[in-house]
Design a protein around this motif. Structure first.
Motif, PDB file in Angstrom:
ATOM      1  N   GLN A 119       2.092   1.697  -3.521  1.00  5.01           N
ATOM      2  CA  GLN A 119       1.018   2.163  -4.397  1.00  5.01           C
ATOM      3  C   GLN A 119       0.738   3.649  -4.178  1.00  5.01           C
ATOM      4  O   GLN A 119       0.458   4.382  -5.123  1.00  5.01           O
ATOM      5  N   HIS A 127       0.839  -1.206   0.000  1.00  5.66           N
ATOM      6  CA  HIS A 127       0.000   0.000   0.000  1.00  5.66           C
ATOM      7  C   HIS A 127       0.873   1.255   0.000  1.00  5.66           C
ATOM      8  O   HIS A 127       0.533   2.254  -0.642  1.00  5.66           O
ATOM      9  N   LYS A 179       3.358   5.591  -6.039  1.00  8.32           N
ATOM     10  CA  LYS A 179       3.119   5.575  -7.490  1.00  8.32           C
ATOM     11  C   LYS A 179       1.908   6.426  -7.869  1.00  8.32           C
ATOM     12  O   LYS A 179       1.946   7.165  -8.860  1.00  8.32           O
TER      13      LYS A 179
END
Length: 278
Positions: free
Chosen positions: A51, A48, A54
């Motif tokens: 992510q 997480h 990103k």
């Protein structure tokens, strides 16, 4: 018709140059991999965390507390990024790092190094009244798209030593001037002091850099930066900071309070700033 095509091409070129002169810089205490973090183990939260990085499009960012295997895990989850930085315990891989990750398609490292936040900056040791060894990682980066160069310093100040934090702030100002006088710079990290502390003022008023929070044209700061793995924690105390020098212009600043399943990816929220240079 040719004139219209020329105008469109000219405008597109101008837009691409403007985009090239803008990037996202962030600081993120990722919390070391602690077996005692029941319910918030690194193996569960790290996907997480990656992510989040990103999604928000971090171009270059400093991490704090990361152990070597955590940095390697992140590298595997963040294709296209590279990192620099040594462990604070031995100047190699041992102990927590203040690593700097960067998009390798966007930036190249011209030179880099590490120094300890202590009277002896050259070898692993504890400075002043610090409880632990503390390290600062720095790099001189060049934007491959424009040739623009800037220094980035990433540090994690001691959580106990009041004198150590104040002297560390003075040391970073000194090192920033010594290494990067006349070159644009970013100073970031977990400073373990908020915006009202003397150590913060040493950095913010030291003549080299200014808090991106103060310079931001758009500011999103709904929370303190330390959350203790409590997504509902409230406050406005900022202990994670990004400071920038001229000619950087801060387009936006944010404390990113993303969560998953009612949890936070780390016990700190990341801080991100979109900066532009000319």
């Amino acid at each position: 018709m040719n004139r219209i095509v020329f105008i469109i091409a000219f405008l597109a070129t101008g837009l691409s140059i403007a985009i090239a002169q803008e990037f996202n810089v962030a600081t993120y205490n990722i919390r070391y991999d602690a077996a005692s973090d029941t319910g918030n183990l690194w193996k569960d939260r790290s996907p997480h965390l990656a992510q989040l990085i990103k999604f928000h499009g971090f171009d270059i960012f400093g991490t704090q507390e990361g152990l070597k295997h955590q940095l390697d895990d992140l590298s595997g989850m963040l294709p296209g990024y590279a990192y620099i930085g040594a462990g604070r315990d031995d100047g190699k891989d041992g102990g927590e790092h203040s690593a700097i990750f960067f998009r390798s398609d966007r930036f190249e490292v011209v030179k880099n190094g590490d120094f300890w936040l202590a009277e002896n900056t050259e070898t692993p040791n504890k400075g002043w009244d610090a409880a632990l060894p503390r390290i600062c990682t720095w790099g001189l980066f060049k934007d491959k798209q424009t040739g623009f160069s800037f220094f980035l310093f990433n540090a994690h100040f001691d959580h106990i030593g009041v004198e150590a934090r104040k002297e560390s702030a003075k040391l970073i100002v000194e090192k920033a001037h010594e290494l990067g006088a006349g070159i644009p710079m970013v100073v970031m990290g977990d400073f373990n002091v908020n915006q009202h502390n003397e150590s913060y003022r040493v950095l913010n008023e030291g003549g080299e850099v200014t808090d991106a929070y103060e310079l931001a044209e758009l500011r999103y700061a709904p929370s303190a930066t330390f959350n203790g793995f409590d997504v509902k924690r409230k406050g406005d105390s900022r202990i994670d900071h990004i400071f920038v020098s001229k000619p950087f212009r801060v387009i936006r600043y944010g404390i990113l309070t993303d969560s998953y399943e009612g949890k936070t990816p780390s016990d700190h929220f990341p801080v991100m700033a979109t900066v532009r240079y000319q």
